[in-house]
Write a protein that holds these residues in place. Structure first.
Motif, PDB file in Angstrom:
ATOM      1  N   LEU A 182       0.810  -1.215   0.000  1.00  0.00           N
ATOM      2  CA  LEU A 182       0.000   0.000   0.000  1.00  0.00           C
ATOM      3  C   LEU A 182       0.843   1.264   0.000  1.00  0.00           C
ATOM      4  CD1 LEU A 182      -2.907  -0.846   2.475  1.00  0.00           C
ATOM      5  CD2 LEU A 182      -2.679  -1.376   0.045  1.00  0.00           C
ATOM      6  N   ARG A 183       0.445   2.219  -0.838  1.00  0.00           N
ATOM      7  CA  ARG A 183       1.056   3.546  -0.825  1.00  0.00           C
ATOM      8  C   ARG A 183       0.454   4.420   0.269  1.00  0.00           C
ATOM      9  NH1 ARG A 183       0.418   5.111  -7.233  1.00  0.00           N
ATOM     10  NH2 ARG A 183       1.622   3.392  -8.129  1.00  0.00           N
ATOM     11  N   GLU A 184      -0.803   4.129   0.586  1.00  0.00           N
ATOM     12  CA  GLU A 184      -1.537   4.850   1.624  1.00  0.00           C
ATOM     13  C   GLU A 184      -2.345   3.834   2.416  1.00  0.00           C
ATOM     14  OE1 GLU A 184      -3.115   8.970   0.396  1.00  0.00           O
ATOM     15  OE2 GLU A 184      -3.438   7.728  -1.381  1.00  0.00           O
ATOM     16  N   PRO A 185      -2.780   4.165   3.620  1.00  0.00           N
ATOM     17  CA  PRO A 185      -3.620   3.231   4.380  1.00  0.00           C
ATOM     18  C   PRO A 185      -4.899   2.890   3.633  1.00  0.00           C
ATOM     19  CG  PRO A 185      -2.852   5.020   5.791  1.00  0.00           C
ATOM     20  CD  PRO A 185      -2.481   5.396   4.386  1.00  0.00           C
ATOM     21  N   ALA A 186      -5.426   1.706   3.901  1.00  0.00           N
ATOM     22  CA  ALA A 186      -6.649   1.255   3.232  1.00  0.00           C
ATOM     23  C   ALA A 186      -7.825   2.185   3.492  1.00  0.00           C
ATOM     24  CB  ALA A 186      -6.992  -0.162   3.682  1.00  0.00           C
ATOM     25  N   SER A 187      -7.777   2.931   4.587  1.00  0.00           N
ATOM     26  CA  SER A 187      -8.865   3.868   4.905  1.00  0.00           C
ATOM     27  C   SER A 187      -9.022   4.947   3.847  1.00  0.00           C
ATOM     28  CB  SER A 187      -8.613   4.508   6.272  1.00  0.00           C
ATOM     29  OG  SER A 187      -7.361   5.176   6.298  1.00  0.00           O
ATOM     30  N   ARG A 188      -8.023   5.132   3.017  1.00  0.00           N
ATOM     31  CA  ARG A 188      -8.094   6.131   1.945  1.00  0.00           C
ATOM     32  C   ARG A 188      -9.245   5.835   0.994  1.00  0.00           C
ATOM     33  NH1 ARG A 188      -8.305   9.997  -1.157  1.00  0.00           N
ATOM     34  NH2 ARG A 188      -6.526  10.957  -2.221  1.00  0.00           N
ATOM     35  N   LEU A 189      -9.587   4.548   0.852  1.00  0.00           N
ATOM     36  CA  LEU A 189     -10.669   4.171  -0.061  1.00  0.00           C
ATOM     37  C   LEU A 189     -12.008   4.772   0.350  1.00  0.00           C
ATOM     38  CD1 LEU A 189      -9.864   0.395  -0.710  1.00  0.00           C
ATOM     39  CD2 LEU A 189      -9.326   2.363  -2.160  1.00  0.00           C
ATOM     40  N   LYS A 190     -12.149   5.082   1.640  1.00  0.00           N
ATOM     41  CA  LYS A 190     -13.412   5.645   2.113  1.00  0.00           C
ATOM     42  C   LYS A 190     -13.574   7.111   1.738  1.00  0.00           C
ATOM     43  CE  LYS A 190     -13.444   2.564   6.144  1.00  0.00           C
ATOM     44  NZ  LYS A 190     -13.442   2.493   7.629  1.00  0.00           N
ATOM     45  N   GLU A 191     -12.498   7.744   1.283  1.00  0.00           N
ATOM     46  CA  GLU A 191     -12.523   9.180   1.022  1.00  0.00           C
ATOM     47  C   GLU A 191     -12.624   9.538  -0.448  1.00  0.00           C
ATOM     48  OE1 GLU A 191      -9.884  11.605   3.217  1.00  0.00           O
ATOM     49  OE2 GLU A 191      -9.509  10.106   4.758  1.00  0.00           O
ATOM     50  N   VAL A 192     -12.465   8.547  -1.332  1.00  0.00           N
ATOM     51  CA  VAL A 192     -12.519   8.861  -2.762  1.00  0.00           C
ATOM     52  C   VAL A 192     -13.964   8.795  -3.246  1.00  0.00           C
ATOM     53  CG1 VAL A 192     -10.182   7.973  -3.069  1.00  0.00           C
ATOM     54  CG2 VAL A 192     -12.134   6.461  -3.491  1.00  0.00           C
ATOM     55  N   ASP A 193     -14.184   9.281  -4.451  1.00  0.00           N
ATOM     56  CA  ASP A 193     -15.551   9.346  -4.977  1.00  0.00           C
ATOM     57  C   ASP A 193     -16.054   8.001  -5.489  1.00  0.00           C
ATOM     58  OD1 ASP A 193     -16.161  12.438  -5.060  1.00  0.00           O
ATOM     59  OD2 ASP A 193     -14.105  12.219  -5.784  1.00  0.00           O
ATOM     60  N   PHE A 194     -15.167   7.225  -6.121  1.00  0.00           N
ATOM     61  CA  PHE A 194     -15.567   5.934  -6.670  1.00  0.00           C
ATOM     62  C   PHE A 194     -14.421   4.938  -6.477  1.00  0.00           C
ATOM     63  CE2 PHE A 194     -17.814   9.141  -9.097  1.00  0.00           C
ATOM     64  CZ  PHE A 194     -19.123   8.651  -9.159  1.00  0.00           C
ATOM     65  N   VAL A 195     -14.772   3.692  -6.162  1.00  0.00           N
ATOM     66  CA  VAL A 195     -13.819   2.593  -6.124  1.00  0.00           C
ATOM     67  C   VAL A 195     -14.247   1.579  -7.172  1.00  0.00           C
ATOM     68  CG1 VAL A 195     -12.745   0.772  -4.750  1.00  0.00           C
ATOM     69  CG2 VAL A 195     -13.358   2.947  -3.667  1.00  0.00           C
ATOM     70  N   ILE A 196     -13.314   1.219  -8.043  1.00  0.00           N
ATOM     71  CA  ILE A 196     -13.579   0.293  -9.137  1.00  0.00           C
ATOM     72  C   ILE A 196     -12.739  -0.964  -8.918  1.00  0.00           C
ATOM     73  CG2 ILE A 196     -13.580  -0.035 -11.635  1.00  0.00           C
ATOM     74  CD1 ILE A 196     -15.401   2.236 -10.684  1.00  0.00           C
ATOM     75  N   SER A 197     -13.354  -2.123  -9.088  1.00  0.00           N
ATOM     76  CA  SER A 197     -12.657  -3.398  -8.905  1.00  0.00           C
ATOM     77  C   SER A 197     -12.526  -4.118 -10.236  1.00  0.00           C
ATOM     78  CB  SER A 197     -13.423  -4.273  -7.910  1.00  0.00           C
ATOM     79  OG  SER A 197     -12.878  -5.582  -7.864  1.00  0.00           O
ATOM     80  N   THR A 198     -11.298  -4.528 -10.563  1.00  0.00           N
ATOM     81  CA  THR A 198     -11.048  -5.288 -11.789  1.00  0.00           C
ATOM     82  C   THR A 198     -10.771  -6.747 -11.445  1.00  0.00           C
ATOM     83  OG1 THR A 198      -8.670  -4.842 -11.737  1.00  0.00           O
ATOM     84  CG2 THR A 198     -10.047  -3.280 -12.935  1.00  0.00           C
ATOM     85  N   GLY A 199     -11.296  -7.642 -12.256  1.00  0.00           N
ATOM     86  CA  GLY A 199     -10.932  -9.048 -12.137  1.00  0.00           C
ATOM     87  C   GLY A 199     -11.509  -9.786 -10.956  1.00  0.00           C
ATOM     88  N   GLY A 200     -12.438  -9.223 -10.241  1.00  0.00           N
ATOM     89  CA  GLY A 200     -13.020  -9.910  -9.104  1.00  0.00           C
ATOM     90  C   GLY A 200     -13.855  -8.971  -8.263  1.00  0.00           C
ATOM     91  N   GLY A 201     -14.661  -9.534  -7.392  1.00  0.00           N
ATOM     92  CA  GLY A 201     -15.517  -8.714  -6.546  1.00  0.00           C
ATOM     93  C   GLY A 201     -14.738  -8.051  -5.424  1.00  0.00           C
ATOM     94  N   TRP A 202     -15.184  -6.888  -5.035  1.00  0.00           N
ATOM     95  CA  TRP A 202     -14.575  -6.160  -3.930  1.00  0.00           C
ATOM     96  C   TRP A 202     -15.686  -5.418  -3.208  1.00  0.00           C
ATOM     97  CZ3 TRP A 202      -9.854  -6.334  -1.811  1.00  0.00           C
ATOM     98  CH2 TRP A 202      -9.523  -5.350  -0.881  1.00  0.00           C
ATOM     99  N   SER A 203     -15.803  -5.626  -1.924  1.00  0.00           N
ATOM    100  CA  SER A 203     -16.902  -5.049  -1.154  1.00  0.00           C
ATOM    101  C   SER A 203     -16.925  -3.532  -1.279  1.00  0.00           C
ATOM    102  CB  SER A 203     -16.769  -5.441   0.323  1.00  0.00           C
ATOM    103  OG  SER A 203     -17.793  -4.864   1.094  1.00  0.00           O
ATOM    104  N   GLY A 204     -18.063  -2.987  -1.681  1.00  0.00           N
ATOM    105  CA  GLY A 204     -18.221  -1.544  -1.801  1.00  0.00           C
ATOM    106  C   GLY A 204     -17.700  -0.957  -3.084  1.00  0.00           C
ATOM    107  N   ALA A 205     -17.186  -1.807  -4.000  1.00  0.00           N
ATOM    108  CA  ALA A 205     -16.617  -1.312  -5.256  1.00  0.00           C
ATOM    109  C   ALA A 205     -17.535  -1.635  -6.428  1.00  0.00           C
ATOM    110  CB  ALA A 205     -15.242  -1.919  -5.499  1.00  0.00           C
ATOM    111  N   HIS A 206     -17.416  -0.834  -7.478  1.00  0.00           N
ATOM    112  CA  HIS A 206     -18.127  -1.098  -8.723  1.00  0.00           C
ATOM    113  C   HIS A 206     -17.274  -2.043  -9.581  1.00  0.00           C
ATOM    114  CE1 HIS A 206     -20.956   2.203  -7.900  1.00  0.00           C
ATOM    115  NE2 HIS A 206     -19.900   2.905  -7.523  1.00  0.00           N
ATOM    116  N   PRO A 207     -17.853  -3.093 -10.147  1.00  0.00           N
ATOM    117  CA  PRO A 207     -17.056  -4.041 -10.940  1.00  0.00           C
ATOM    118  C   PRO A 207     -16.703  -3.485 -12.309  1.00  0.00           C
ATOM    119  CG  PRO A 207     -19.361  -4.657 -11.008  1.00  0.00           C
ATOM    120  CD  PRO A 207     -19.273  -3.503 -10.044  1.00  0.00           C
ATOM    121  N   MET A 208     -15.520  -3.841 -12.782  1.00  0.00           N
ATOM    122  CA  MET A 208     -15.098  -3.525 -14.145  1.00  0.00           C
ATOM    123  C   MET A 208     -14.535  -4.796 -14.763  1.00  0.00           C
ATOM    124  SD  MET A 208     -12.520  -0.576 -15.664  1.00  0.00           S
ATOM    125  CE  MET A 208     -10.999  -1.208 -14.941  1.00  0.00           C
ATOM    126  N   ILE A 209     -15.106  -5.193 -15.886  1.00  0.00           N
ATOM    127  CA  ILE A 209     -14.684  -6.404 -16.586  1.00  0.00           C
ATOM    128  C   ILE A 209     -13.971  -6.004 -17.872  1.00  0.00           C
ATOM    129  CG2 ILE A 209     -15.477  -8.524 -17.715  1.00  0.00           C
ATOM    130  CD1 ILE A 209     -17.903  -8.444 -15.836  1.00  0.00           C
TER     131      ILE A 209
END
Length: 326
Positions: A182-209
């Motif tokens: 990690l470049r930053e703590p995982a808590s950083r994900l809570k502060e961004v506008d969108f989280v996108i997940s590639t190649g698999g499911g990720w809780s709270g993220a939008h999937p991208m195939i």
């Protein structure tokens, strides 16, 4: 196994030798949090809408296909778009530099050239992203600037942030460098506008195939559907010099190909000898690799373009957030 592969194996599969590095990781985490707090406190308004597409892990997560999809979606709205980037893997040390479709990937980096070729948008390279933004405004007066990476480059003002996470590998052991990826703590994900997940499911993220398009010859002029390519070339040498080569190999397996995988480092500067396999089988690579191999391509070398497939309306949501329209 290279040193980099050995380290990544420890990050993502666990290793006791990493534990002594924890004090350094805690310092990195604290410093990253301090820089973010300072950015939030003194942040300045972006002179034009700026959408940052980045990640919080070391290595590739699939940002480039998303950047391409966002640029095309913005252009479909009639917007003028400029991309700013660092240009990892390039040899140039004179910045800023504007990348176009004819730029040499070995000089300016593979991803900037790929973005320019797929979108026609100018791509401005500068390690100083703020300076790249100023050049974009001065030379192009864009409606929107998209930053390829640069999430942690807090000198760059932004109106929206998107983080791409590798859904297959996740965040590894969840630790900051050097104990984890990690470049930053995982808590950083809570502060961004969108989280996108590639190649698999990720809780709270939008999937991208990643959807494969046609298979194309590096020498140009020849294109086959994946089904026709499989019928003609059921067995291939699969080449990948990307952040997560396994994702590319899995895609080829899904298409039904029998592959001999060849892994290279991300942003690898290919030489003809790297791909001189003696059995005469076709060589199939990623589009990112292909932009560096065209100059010495053989007739039996192919690449597989992919398109980012996201939930309906998500690209528009990201653009609206960046443009301040939501």
């Amino acid at each position: 196994m290279s040193l980099g592969e050995w380290i990544q194996k420890g990050w993502y599969k666990g290793s006791p030798w990493l534990v002594p590095l924890r004090p350094l990781s805690l310092l990195v985490s604290m410093e990253a949090s301090r820089r973010l707090r300072r950015f939030r406190k003194v942040r300045s308004d972006a002179p034009v809408p700026v959408l940052v597409v980045g990640n919080i892990t070391v290595g590739g997560t699939g940002k480039t296909p998303l950047v391409i999809a966002l640029v095309k979606a913005a252009q479909a709205r009639g917007l003028s778009v400029v991309v700013v980037s660092r240009g990892y893997g390039g040899k140039t040390n004179q910045y800023p530099v504007t990348v176009c479709e004819q730029s040499a990937a070995l000089e300016v980096g593979d991803e900037p050239v790929l973005i320019a070729r797929r979108t026609g948008a100018p791509v401005i390279l500068d390690p100083d992203r703020y300076n790249a933004l100023q050049v974009a405004i001065r030379d192009y007066q864009p409606d929107l600037v998209i930053s390829d990476d640069g999430l942690q480059h807090y000198a760059l003002p932004r109106t929206a942030e998107v983080v791409v996470v590798d859904g297959q590998r996740g965040l590894g052991n969840g630790r900051c460098l050097p104990e984890g990826p990690l470049r930053e703590p995982a808590s950083r994900l809570k502060e961004v506008d969108f989280v996108i997940s590639t190649g698999g499911g990720w809780s709270g993220a939008h999937p991208m195939i990643m959807r494969p398009d046609s298979v194309e010859s590096l020498q140009g002029g020849h294109r086959l559907s994946p089904q026709d390519f499989l019928r003609s070339h059921p067995q291939v040498h699969a080449v990948a010099g990307i952040g997560n080569p396994k994702r590319f190999f899995n895609l080829l397996n899904i298409l039904g190909l029998n592959i001999t995988p060849h892994v290279f480092a991300d942003h690898h500067a290919y030489q003809p000898a790297d791909l001189a396999f003696s059995d005469g089988l076709p060589v199939l690579m990623t589009e990112k690799d292909a932009v560096k191999c065209r100059a010495f391509a053989e007739p039996h070398w192919w690449f597989l373009p992919v398109e980012a497939d996201l939930p309906d309306g998500l690209l528009d949501q990201m653009l609206d957030r960046a443009l301040g329209k939501d």
